[in-house]
Scaffold this motif. Sequence first.
Motif, PDB file in Angstrom:
ATOM      1  N   ARG A 156       5.724   2.356   0.902  1.00  0.00           N
ATOM      2  CA  ARG A 156       6.672   2.266  -0.216  1.00  0.00           C
ATOM      3  C   ARG A 156       7.947   3.055  -0.026  1.00  0.00           C
ATOM      4  NH1 ARG A 156       1.848   3.301  -4.542  1.00  0.00           N
ATOM      5  NH2 ARG A 156       0.631   1.458  -3.927  1.00  0.00           N
ATOM      6  N   GLY A 157       8.116   3.661   1.179  1.00  0.00           N
ATOM      7  CA  GLY A 157       9.339   4.428   1.409  1.00  0.00           C
ATOM      8  C   GLY A 157      10.593   3.624   1.098  1.00  0.00           C
ATOM      9  N   VAL A 161      -1.043  -4.128   3.795  1.00  0.00           N
ATOM     10  CA  VAL A 161      -1.911  -2.966   4.042  1.00  0.00           C
ATOM     11  C   VAL A 161      -1.859  -2.618   5.531  1.00  0.00           C
ATOM     12  CG1 VAL A 161      -3.451  -3.641   2.166  1.00  0.00           C
ATOM     13  CG2 VAL A 161      -3.982  -4.354   4.495  1.00  0.00           C
ATOM     14  N   PRO A 162      -2.206  -1.395   5.878  1.00  0.00           N
ATOM     15  CA  PRO A 162      -2.202  -1.045   7.305  1.00  0.00           C
ATOM     16  C   PRO A 162      -3.254  -1.861   8.053  1.00  0.00           C
ATOM     17  CG  PRO A 162      -2.506   0.908   5.939  1.00  0.00           C
ATOM     18  CD  PRO A 162      -2.627  -0.275   5.042  1.00  0.00           C
ATOM     19  N   GLN A 163      -2.978  -2.125   9.309  1.00  0.00           N
ATOM     20  CA  GLN A 163      -3.928  -2.866  10.131  1.00  0.00           C
ATOM     21  C   GLN A 163      -5.143  -1.987  10.416  1.00  0.00           C
ATOM     22  OE1 GLN A 163      -2.240  -4.493  13.856  1.00  0.00           O
ATOM     23  NE2 GLN A 163      -2.378  -6.405  12.716  1.00  0.00           N
ATOM     24  N   SER A 164      -6.296  -2.593  10.344  1.00  0.00           N
ATOM     25  CA  SER A 164      -7.492  -1.826  10.656  1.00  0.00           C
ATOM     26  C   SER A 164      -7.891  -2.069  12.106  1.00  0.00           C
ATOM     27  CB  SER A 164      -8.620  -2.212   9.700  1.00  0.00           C
ATOM     28  OG  SER A 164      -8.703  -3.610   9.595  1.00  0.00           O
ATOM     29  N   ALA A 165      -8.886  -1.351  12.530  1.00  0.00           N
ATOM     30  CA  ALA A 165      -9.359  -1.477  13.912  1.00  0.00           C
ATOM     31  C   ALA A 165     -10.863  -1.308  13.882  1.00  0.00           C
ATOM     32  CB  ALA A 165      -8.701  -0.427  14.796  1.00  0.00           C
ATOM     33  N   PHE A 209     -14.711  -1.505   7.133  1.00  0.00           N
ATOM     34  CA  PHE A 209     -14.050  -2.732   6.670  1.00  0.00           C
ATOM     35  C   PHE A 209     -14.245  -3.951   7.568  1.00  0.00           C
ATOM     36  CE2 PHE A 209     -11.103  -0.499   9.219  1.00  0.00           C
ATOM     37  CZ  PHE A 209     -10.565   0.585   8.544  1.00  0.00           C
ATOM     38  N   VAL A 250      -3.466  -9.049   2.635  1.00  0.00           N
ATOM     39  CA  VAL A 250      -4.639  -9.588   1.954  1.00  0.00           C
ATOM     40  C   VAL A 250      -4.112 -10.573   0.915  1.00  0.00           C
ATOM     41  CG1 VAL A 250      -6.657  -9.091   0.540  1.00  0.00           C
ATOM     42  CG2 VAL A 250      -5.942  -7.462   2.304  1.00  0.00           C
ATOM     43  N   GLU A 274      -8.120 -17.854  14.496  1.00  0.00           N
ATOM     44  CA  GLU A 274      -7.854 -16.480  14.092  1.00  0.00           C
ATOM     45  C   GLU A 274      -8.633 -16.319  12.793  1.00  0.00           C
ATOM     46  OE1 GLU A 274      -6.146 -13.945  15.362  1.00  0.00           O
ATOM     47  OE2 GLU A 274      -5.867 -12.673  13.592  1.00  0.00           O
ATOM     48  N   MET A 333      -6.027   0.875  -0.464  1.00  0.00           N
ATOM     49  CA  MET A 333      -4.753   0.292  -0.036  1.00  0.00           C
ATOM     50  C   MET A 333      -4.196  -0.664  -1.065  1.00  0.00           C
ATOM     51  SD  MET A 333      -6.174  -0.146   3.749  1.00  0.00           S
ATOM     52  CE  MET A 333      -7.815  -0.135   3.117  1.00  0.00           C
ATOM     53  N   SER A 383      -1.779   6.860  -1.995  1.00  0.00           N
ATOM     54  CA  SER A 383      -2.035   7.476  -3.288  1.00  0.00           C
ATOM     55  C   SER A 383      -2.153   6.387  -4.331  1.00  0.00           C
ATOM     56  CB  SER A 383      -0.914   8.443  -3.659  1.00  0.00           C
ATOM     57  OG  SER A 383       0.316   7.758  -3.692  1.00  0.00           O
ATOM     58  N   PHE A 388      -0.795  -8.634  -0.680  1.00  0.00           N
ATOM     59  CA  PHE A 388      -0.962  -7.184  -0.508  1.00  0.00           C
ATOM     60  C   PHE A 388      -0.692  -6.837   0.953  1.00  0.00           C
ATOM     61  CE2 PHE A 388      -2.980  -5.952  -4.522  1.00  0.00           C
ATOM     62  CZ  PHE A 388      -3.348  -7.189  -5.029  1.00  0.00           C
ATOM     63  N   MET A 440      -7.952   5.474   5.430  1.00  0.00           N
ATOM     64  CA  MET A 440      -8.321   4.172   4.862  1.00  0.00           C
ATOM     65  C   MET A 440      -9.774   4.129   4.415  1.00  0.00           C
ATOM     66  SD  MET A 440      -6.236   1.846   7.643  1.00  0.00           S
ATOM     67  CE  MET A 440      -6.701   0.202   7.103  1.00  0.00           C
ATOM     68  N   ARG A 490       0.083   8.416   4.415  1.00  0.00           N
ATOM     69  CA  ARG A 490      -0.198   8.839   3.027  1.00  0.00           C
ATOM     70  C   ARG A 490      -0.578   7.631   2.184  1.00  0.00           C
ATOM     71  NH1 ARG A 490       4.292  11.907   4.311  1.00  0.00           N
ATOM     72  NH2 ARG A 490       3.842  14.132   4.484  1.00  0.00           N
ATOM     73  N   ALA A 496      -4.901 -10.648   9.686  1.00  0.00           N
ATOM     74  CA  ALA A 496      -4.389  -9.622  10.588  1.00  0.00           C
ATOM     75  C   ALA A 496      -3.000  -9.968  11.132  1.00  0.00           C
ATOM     76  CB  ALA A 496      -5.372  -9.415  11.738  1.00  0.00           C
ATOM     77  N   SER A 506       0.870  -1.181   0.000  1.00  0.00           N
ATOM     78  CA  SER A 506       0.000   0.000   0.000  1.00  0.00           C
ATOM     79  C   SER A 506       0.908   1.232   0.000  1.00  0.00           C
ATOM     80  CB  SER A 506      -0.951  -0.027   1.193  1.00  0.00           C
ATOM     81  OG  SER A 506      -0.261   0.129   2.400  1.00  0.00           O
ATOM     82  N   SER A 507       0.378   2.325  -0.503  1.00  0.00           N
ATOM     83  CA  SER A 507       1.255   3.443  -0.845  1.00  0.00           C
ATOM     84  C   SER A 507       1.995   4.016   0.360  1.00  0.00           C
ATOM     85  CB  SER A 507       0.459   4.532  -1.567  1.00  0.00           C
ATOM     86  OG  SER A 507      -0.742   4.784  -0.880  1.00  0.00           O
ATOM     87  N   ASN A 508       1.459   3.801   1.572  1.00  0.00           N
ATOM     88  CA  ASN A 508       2.154   4.328   2.753  1.00  0.00           C
ATOM     89  C   ASN A 508       3.359   3.482   3.138  1.00  0.00           C
ATOM     90  OD1 ASN A 508       0.353   2.225   3.495  1.00  0.00           O
ATOM     91  ND2 ASN A 508       0.569   2.822   5.625  1.00  0.00           N
ATOM     92  N   LEU A 524      -7.248   5.797  10.112  1.00  0.00           N
ATOM     93  CA  LEU A 524      -8.495   5.137   9.717  1.00  0.00           C
ATOM     94  C   LEU A 524      -9.300   6.021   8.771  1.00  0.00           C
ATOM     95  CD1 LEU A 524      -9.401   3.595  13.184  1.00  0.00           C
ATOM     96  CD2 LEU A 524      -8.560   2.377  11.167  1.00  0.00           C
ATOM     97  N   ILE A 570     -13.275  -6.314  11.109  1.00  0.00           N
ATOM     98  CA  ILE A 570     -12.051  -7.065  11.384  1.00  0.00           C
ATOM     99  C   ILE A 570     -12.374  -8.484  11.855  1.00  0.00           C
ATOM    100  CG2 ILE A 570     -10.754  -4.964  11.898  1.00  0.00           C
ATOM    101  CD1 ILE A 570     -10.912  -5.672  14.840  1.00  0.00           C
TER     102      ILE A 570
END
Lengths: 82, 291, 163, 759
Positions: free
Chosen positions: A12-13, A76-80, D453, A53, D601, D413, D179, A74, D341, D177, A60, A8-10, D338, D455
């Motif tokens: 890619r640093g 991706v950031p963890q969601s909550a 989304f 994903v 899980e 994402m 994009s 993929f 996202m 960020r 998770a 995910s784009s965050n 969040l 969890i």
Amino acid sequence: MAVRVHLSSNLRGPTGGVAEIEGSGANVGALIGDLERQYPGLGDALRSGVSVVIDGLLIAHPQYYRLADGAQVFFVPQSAGG
Amino acid sequence: MRYESPTTVAEAVELLGSEPHARVYAGATDLIPQIRSGRPEPTVMVDLKHIDRLCAITSTAAGFTVGAAAPTADICADGALAAEFPGLVEASGLIGSDQIQNRSSWGGNLANASPAADTPPSLVANCARAVIAGPDGERTVLAAEVATGPGRTSLTPGEFIVEFELDRPPARTADAYLRLTPRTEMDIAVVGAAVRISLDAQGRVADAAVALGAVAPTVVRVADAEAALIGREPAGDALAAVEAAAAAAADPIDDKRGTVAYRRQVAGVLARRAVATAAERAAEPQRGDRP
Amino acid sequence: MTRVHVTCTINGDPAEFLCDGGQTLLDALRDEVGLTGVKEGCGTGDCGACSVMMDGRLLCSCLVLAAEAEGSDVSTVEGMASGDELHPLQQCFLEGAALQCGICTPGFLVAAEALLERNPDPTETEVRYALAGNLCRCTGYDKIVRSVMAAARSINAGAGSGH
Amino acid sequence: MTITEANPGYKGYKYVGTRLIRPDGLEKVTGKARFAADLNLAGQLHGAVVRSPHAHARIVSIDTSRAEAMPGVKSVITGDDFPSVDPGHRQYDMCVNIIARDKVFYEGHAVAAVAASTLEQARAAAAAVEVEYEALQAVLTIDEAMADDAPVLHSHMLTRGAEPPAEAPSNVASVTRFSGGDLEAGFAEADFVVEREFSTKPVHQGYIEPHACVADTGQDGHTTIWCSSQGHFNVRSSTATLLGWENTRIKVVPAEIGGGFGGKTTIYLEPLAAALSSQAGRPVKMVMTRSEVFRATGPAPCAKIRVKFGARSDGAIVAADAHLIYSNGAYQGAGGMLGAMTVFESYKIPNFAVEALDVVVNTARSAAYRAPAAPLTAFATETVLDEIAEELGIDAMDLRLKNAVKEGDPSTMGFPLARVGFAECLEAIRSHPHFSAPLGPNQGRGLAAGYWFNIGESSSAIVNLNEDGTATVVTGSPDIGGSRASMALMAAEELGIDPHDIRPVVGDTEAVGFTDITEGSRATFATGRAVVEACRNMVIELRGRAATMMEAEVGDIDWVDGHAVYTGDGDSEGKEPLSLAVIAGKAKRTGGPLTATGSLEAHGAGPSFTVHLCDVEVDPETGVVSIVRYTAAQDAGTAIHPSYVEGQIQGGVAQGVGWALNEEYIYDSDGVMENPGFLDYRVPVASDLPMIDAVIVEVPNPAHPYGVRGVGEAGIVPPIPAVANAIHSATGCRIRDLPMSPVRVLEAITAAGARANGG
């Protein structure tokens, strides 16, 4: 297992902005180790606060999740939630 | 803290005079939360609700006598009172929930001296009188003279309101009360407007009282609005004049419930609407039959 | 500290308890009598979770001193069912899924019972205004209002057939 | 009303999809259900918390001697009674939020706690704890936090995600960020570009039950805590972390929970009660007042949001840019992350960029609240889409249908979305009678969509069969909205017995396997899967027992409608079907008690989409907005218990409407909350709302045996923009600042009138 990795784009640093890379590993933990060797710093970025994903499944805590050859992974950031 | 429930006015006066930190306990809908939030506890609570006079609602030839501690739920259920003072009864029905209505009273609502209280503007518009008991006996004052500022009253130590007196309204007279709250219920007035209108046989305004709540430290009588109505039909320009006069008379503050500009503007709107409603009611045929 | 001895009727049974002069009826019912079905949501009369009936009046027990209950007749949610048989409101709340977390439910049931005694056939608007003193944060009130109206129908149908 | 996608399995269910009376209902309508504050232990002490009167101050000293000497006082604790915690610790924020150490960060921040024989004594002693503060300048708003000369709250806080890496501390906790595509090219392609700013205030979850717990430490140090929470395993680990104890020294028993909505995913009182109990050697009960709940527990974050959208004249959204700043209160939070996202997640936008900041201010530490952050991003996105539709002359519904994401479209994402039911929800609203019903004077109609989304996480379940053929299903998920009913239905479906014969219970931390918090709309999805797994393991066992009883091979035994049925080719004499009850009754003779577990899980939580339609009536002279009609369609995957799916939707709508119209934290200039009560913090009352028509759309989630998608959260996402769009429809005014209170609506109407007269 050789897999296609999408960041995910965050995240890619460490790849200098590249979104799709190749990696290999029997499971996601091993894959992250491989990616760290290729892109120093990427391992740290992928080890905490990140889910994957694979085949449409949101996972998770993926460290030991087994990878099939040719899988699309993929990160991706963890969601909550509330 | 001690709890006492006298059954006569004299006993209550005695109890209130016996200790410096005695407090009147009626509906207590504000008193108990205040104590819980850390205000000093009174040494004795004097419950006035066991005194018949304080809970009675009596209709006489001259008008009504309403006990200062009569629950507003009882006031709302009193058909005779509602027929004569629909606005005052509406205001009584707006205080809090059904649960609160079984405790709240005109006496508490007035003596609590909140600028935003719902019934004082209507009590003022109807020229209600408060009978006050104290160590020096009883005295009667206009309800308008009880509250002197936020949380302050003209009651002296040991005094309490016993009952309210309302004169039977003349023919072709009715009142109305409107208030603005963000929620439909369970809320404190951002603006309140009480109006009483008497019409002459031609449908022109013979007498008018316009009183605003929540826009000043105490209830505001809007003399300019009243003057603008007298002798005119309660419509058109007269209503516009009421709106302008009420907005001008409002002297509110900015606080968590509203802004100065909002309260001014809405004071005008509510005053105008309340005049229209009161006038409509005053023109109802049954109100013309009275002596 | 001298405690006040209160003798009253609670849910139809004679009851006695000791309380402090400053203690609210809510705290006394919960802590001295053990009727924890009466809930505290706010302590300021703004949520209705502590609703009880005292001498025929619906009250927020957090705004009443326990000492005032002397000689009175108090009823709470614990007294609504008669034996094994639930009150129609309780039954309709269950069937209508009118509760989620359930903390506000006792207060709603007591307030709704007071409403139906006063107004056996309320409109939706009447139900909504009568219950405005009871906050529910889970249900959006939809199923509560429907269940109160269903209970009214059930009670009225029962009354009709019984006489 | 239920709309079901063609799903061959669904119609075959016997119990799933029925409206079972909830198993915990009877206790709740009779007043017998035990919530946290309902428990009293013999010899119990009462606790009270000393709270900061300052929004931002250094603690110079705390003198507890006077309090300790007061009547009835058994224990007084301060931050010094807890192990020190390093700012790098994963739970640092939680630890120092529960009891302040060197500094206080908001008015109401706990600095000490007292246990005494009575609550009055505890409160009096708390008031006698002498705390000397050095007041610091309070930072109360996002703008103040980000000002160049802003006082820095946390000297260790370096902005995470900053490029280049941050070197100096600031009030910006993190930058996120995302994009995709080429933003510049996207906007160049657009025929219409619109950029708007939005602002919101903190709001509270507003659960009716204040936080409460009882802690009892035994002579061996083992501590039992009874409390109301969304996750008792989390209470255990968090309490242990703060106290520096082993997890297993603590048992947490879940009480009934009186509402949470995300606000009870974190803890406040439990470690204080445990520490007081440990010191005093007596049980300690602590219950917050409503004022404490408002001042010191989790409001939801507020935000400033700037979005820019570019659309082609045919309605295709071709570019979108968002800048989000979320204020999370006194500590770092995930609001911005969040928000990033979710802001564009509902629509297929080829070129986009999001930058989200999380900042800290001197207000209570924010906590999760139902679809955290998403209602605010939806406020921005959905009202701007409405403007685009208006500008381009396209129906607001058509615009959404044209751009709605569907299976295979890339998420913000990057990953391709699995099967989702967004278009189905839009169609459900379009075909609802509400969509074309006439409007009255001063009325308007607003449409808005929402996404969450959901969890998965860890869940455990145990199924025990009783000798009479009934079952007990134990899970570790606190039931915050009827989950016991859905567990019973799923277990009934699997075992083939009547759901009334199943008793679902929530087990304590020593009675059932680890289970994550009930959050992220995960209970029916993840814990439901654990129950299904446990039941399937039970069926394997039952088939084995039946094989023993029939003297057959287990492979020849099928499980059909609650019975073991012999399907082998051999002689069927003496192999009549055996009911679960018969097998359970003979369990002692066939191998012992019947028990099975399921622990997993759960991967593959499916997102839930929802579309709302709201009619309002606006009093043009006072700005008062009334909600006159409301319809909400939401994809539940499969509704296990339709009544509680509807309840989740309706509850979300009510909370969202409150957020839209009147709910807000009001602070004075020193950061003291001015409305910490239900009188001036205005959650909707019954007369503020109409019936809420909940339309259940069912597009099964392939990752759940019954197709479940979590439904708990998405319902709160669209109401704010739905109300805003309806107000615009009624008045012509766009309101972009919350709440849309009478004061703000009248200001907008008056300003619009002035503009019209001036022009």
